[in-house]
Design a protein around this motif. Structure first.
Motif, PDB file in Angstrom:
ATOM      1  N   ARG A  66       0.824  -1.213   0.000  1.00 53.71           N
ATOM      2  CA  ARG A  66       0.000   0.000   0.000  1.00 53.71           C
ATOM      3  C   ARG A  66       0.861   1.267   0.000  1.00 53.71           C
ATOM      4  O   ARG A  66       1.859   1.347   0.687  1.00 53.71           O
ATOM      5  CB  ARG A  66      -0.873  -0.032   1.243  1.00 53.71           C
ATOM      6  CG  ARG A  66      -1.896   1.031   1.323  1.00 53.71           C
ATOM      7  CD  ARG A  66      -2.756   0.815   2.525  1.00 53.71           C
ATOM      8  NE  ARG A  66      -3.178  -0.585   2.588  1.00 53.71           N
ATOM      9  CZ  ARG A  66      -4.096  -1.042   3.395  1.00 53.71           C
ATOM     10  NH1 ARG A  66      -4.697  -0.228   4.218  1.00 53.71           N
ATOM     11  NH2 ARG A  66      -4.410  -2.305   3.399  1.00 53.71           N
ATOM     12  N   VAL A  67       0.453   2.249  -0.788  1.00 57.99           N
ATOM     13  CA  VAL A  67       1.141   3.537  -0.869  1.00 57.99           C
ATOM     14  C   VAL A  67       0.167   4.618  -0.430  1.00 57.99           C
ATOM     15  O   VAL A  67      -0.944   4.700  -0.938  1.00 57.99           O
ATOM     16  CB  VAL A  67       1.650   3.815  -2.300  1.00 57.99           C
ATOM     17  CG1 VAL A  67       2.276   5.200  -2.397  1.00 57.99           C
ATOM     18  CG2 VAL A  67       2.638   2.748  -2.740  1.00 57.99           C
ATOM     19  N   TYR A  68       0.578   5.445   0.521  1.00 61.21           N
ATOM     20  CA  TYR A  68      -0.294   6.481   1.056  1.00 61.21           C
ATOM     21  C   TYR A  68      -0.021   7.856   0.459  1.00 61.21           C
ATOM     22  O   TYR A  68      -0.870   8.721   0.483  1.00 61.21           O
ATOM     23  CB  TYR A  68      -0.138   6.576   2.581  1.00 61.21           C
ATOM     24  CG  TYR A  68      -0.538   5.314   3.280  1.00 61.21           C
ATOM     25  CD1 TYR A  68      -1.875   4.934   3.366  1.00 61.21           C
ATOM     26  CD2 TYR A  68       0.414   4.481   3.842  1.00 61.21           C
ATOM     27  CE1 TYR A  68      -2.251   3.772   4.001  1.00 61.21           C
ATOM     28  CE2 TYR A  68       0.042   3.311   4.489  1.00 61.21           C
ATOM     29  CZ  TYR A  68      -1.288   2.965   4.562  1.00 61.21           C
ATOM     30  OH  TYR A  68      -1.650   1.808   5.182  1.00 61.21           O
ATOM     31  N   GLN A  69       1.186   8.075  -0.050  1.00 54.35           N
ATOM     32  CA  GLN A  69       1.534   9.398  -0.526  1.00 54.35           C
ATOM     33  C   GLN A  69       2.699   9.307  -1.502  1.00 54.35           C
ATOM     34  O   GLN A  69       3.614   8.493  -1.314  1.00 54.35           O
ATOM     35  CB  GLN A  69       1.929  10.265   0.676  1.00 54.35           C
ATOM     36  CG  GLN A  69       2.014  11.718   0.420  1.00 54.35           C
ATOM     37  CD  GLN A  69       2.233  12.499   1.715  1.00 54.35           C
ATOM     38  OE1 GLN A  69       2.309  11.929   2.810  1.00 54.35           O
ATOM     39  NE2 GLN A  69       2.337  13.793   1.598  1.00 54.35           N
ATOM     40  N   VAL A  70       2.673  10.116  -2.574  1.00 50.17           N
ATOM     41  CA  VAL A  70       3.783  10.216  -3.528  1.00 50.17           C
ATOM     42  C   VAL A  70       4.051  11.696  -3.798  1.00 50.17           C
ATOM     43  O   VAL A  70       3.133  12.508  -3.802  1.00 50.17           O
ATOM     44  CB  VAL A  70       3.508   9.479  -4.861  1.00 50.17           C
ATOM     45  CG1 VAL A  70       3.475   7.983  -4.666  1.00 50.17           C
ATOM     46  CG2 VAL A  70       2.217   9.965  -5.517  1.00 50.17           C
ATOM     47  N   ARG A  71       5.324  12.021  -4.007  1.00 50.71           N
ATOM     48  CA  ARG A  71       5.689  13.396  -4.362  1.00 50.71           C
ATOM     49  C   ARG A  71       7.032  13.389  -5.064  1.00 50.71           C
ATOM     50  O   ARG A  71       7.972  12.722  -4.632  1.00 50.71           O
ATOM     51  CB  ARG A  71       5.784  14.259  -3.109  1.00 50.71           C
ATOM     52  CG  ARG A  71       6.229  15.659  -3.486  1.00 50.71           C
ATOM     53  CD  ARG A  71       6.122  16.640  -2.400  1.00 50.71           C
ATOM     54  NE  ARG A  71       6.719  17.899  -2.824  1.00 50.71           N
ATOM     55  CZ  ARG A  71       6.808  18.925  -2.040  1.00 50.71           C
ATOM     56  NH1 ARG A  71       6.335  18.856  -0.813  1.00 50.71           N
ATOM     57  NH2 ARG A  71       7.360  20.028  -2.465  1.00 50.71           N
ATOM     58  N   PHE A  72       7.120  14.140  -6.166  1.00 47.39           N
ATOM     59  CA  PHE A  72       8.390  14.319  -6.847  1.00 47.39           C
ATOM     60  C   PHE A  72       9.194  15.406  -6.148  1.00 47.39           C
ATOM     61  O   PHE A  72       8.643  16.426  -5.733  1.00 47.39           O
ATOM     62  CB  PHE A  72       8.177  14.767  -8.304  1.00 47.39           C
ATOM     63  CG  PHE A  72       7.828  13.659  -9.231  1.00 47.39           C
ATOM     64  CD1 PHE A  72       8.814  12.825  -9.732  1.00 47.39           C
ATOM     65  CD2 PHE A  72       6.519  13.449  -9.613  1.00 47.39           C
ATOM     66  CE1 PHE A  72       8.498  11.806 -10.598  1.00 47.39           C
ATOM     67  CE2 PHE A  72       6.184  12.434 -10.478  1.00 47.39           C
ATOM     68  CZ  PHE A  72       7.180  11.605 -10.977  1.00 47.39           C
ATOM     69  N   LEU A  73      10.511  15.195  -6.047  1.00 51.53           N
ATOM     70  CA  LEU A  73      11.407  16.234  -5.585  1.00 51.53           C
ATOM     71  C   LEU A  73      11.928  16.980  -6.812  1.00 51.53           C
ATOM     72  O   LEU A  73      11.865  16.482  -7.936  1.00 51.53           O
ATOM     73  CB  LEU A  73      12.573  15.631  -4.804  1.00 51.53           C
ATOM     74  CG  LEU A  73      12.195  14.814  -3.570  1.00 51.53           C
ATOM     75  CD1 LEU A  73      13.445  14.322  -2.865  1.00 51.53           C
ATOM     76  CD2 LEU A  73      11.337  15.622  -2.629  1.00 51.53           C
ATOM     77  N   ARG A  74      12.483  18.163  -6.605  1.00 44.93           N
ATOM     78  CA  ARG A  74      12.996  18.946  -7.736  1.00 44.93           C
ATOM     79  C   ARG A  74      14.117  18.233  -8.480  1.00 44.93           C
ATOM     80  O   ARG A  74      14.309  18.442  -9.670  1.00 44.93           O
ATOM     81  CB  ARG A  74      13.479  20.312  -7.260  1.00 44.93           C
ATOM     82  CG  ARG A  74      12.338  21.252  -6.937  1.00 44.93           C
ATOM     83  CD  ARG A  74      12.831  22.659  -6.679  1.00 44.93           C
ATOM     84  NE  ARG A  74      13.667  22.764  -5.491  1.00 44.93           N
ATOM     85  CZ  ARG A  74      13.224  23.073  -4.285  1.00 44.93           C
ATOM     86  NH1 ARG A  74      11.944  23.301  -4.094  1.00 44.93           N
ATOM     87  NH2 ARG A  74      14.036  23.161  -3.269  1.00 44.93           N
ATOM     88  N   ASP A  75      14.862  17.363  -7.792  1.00 45.48           N
ATOM     89  CA  ASP A  75      15.960  16.651  -8.454  1.00 45.48           C
ATOM     90  C   ASP A  75      15.475  15.442  -9.256  1.00 45.48           C
ATOM     91  O   ASP A  75      16.263  14.706  -9.826  1.00 45.48           O
ATOM     92  CB  ASP A  75      17.034  16.233  -7.455  1.00 45.48           C
ATOM     93  CG  ASP A  75      16.559  15.208  -6.432  1.00 45.48           C
ATOM     94  OD1 ASP A  75      15.444  14.668  -6.565  1.00 45.48           O
ATOM     95  OD2 ASP A  75      17.319  14.940  -5.480  1.00 45.48           O
TER      96      ASP A  75
END
Length: 163
Positions: A66-75
């Motif tokens: 299960r995945v609760y959250q995803v976010r790209f970083l600037r790099d």
């Protein structure tokens, strides 16, 4: 048009160049969550498995991985939290490093500061029978050191945090 999974899309994130979208997707036939990465220019996608074989987290349970959250970083790296803990993924070779290891029956949601140097992490119980409370801490990404802000024995059902 982007090809979606046979199941549901839960979460999405877009990179700063607006060329990639990441999503947490449930495949009901497999009862496993995948992270799908779409190239917005070509429409092509790649799936990867958020589970970490060497760690026994929620193994065999419903919606394993299960995945609760995803976010790209600037790099360009992808930060994801879920039943495999809090992990930082390289989208080039699909390797990951553990920011916070998994803990059975626990989930992390996070907020990243503007400079992308610190994470505010809310660690909470996700199973009623294992309700061990909630912890809020700040993690320095460069040094790996963390500081507990508060901890209590109440279970938090939903959470939104900001740093």
């Amino acid at each position: 048009m982007l090809k979606g999974p046979d199941g549901w899309i839960h979460l999405t994130a877009i990179n700063t160049e607006e060329t990639l979208v990441a999503a947490s997707c449930t495949e009901p036939t497999e009862n496993i969550v995948r992270i799908r990465l779409w190239n917005l220019e070509t429409g092509e996608f790649r799936d990867f498995d958020p589970r970490v074989p060497e760690e026994d987290c929620e193994a065999g349970g419903p919606l394993e991985g299960r995945v609760y959250q995803v976010r790209f970083l600037r790099d360009g790296r992808l930060l994801a939290s879920g039943s495999a803990g809090l992990r930082l993924w390289s989208i080039e070779d699909w390797t990951s490093e553990s920011i916070r290891p998994c803990r059975k029956g626990r989930a992390n949601i996070f907020s990243l500061n503007r400079e992308e140097t610190r994470l505010l992490i809310l660690d909470m119980s996700v199973k009623d029978e294992e309700s061990t409370g909630t912890e809020l801490e700040v993690l320095d990404l460069a040094s790996g050191t963390s500081r507990l802000i508060t901890s209590h024995s109440n279970r938090l059902g939903q959470g939104t945090i900001a740093l």
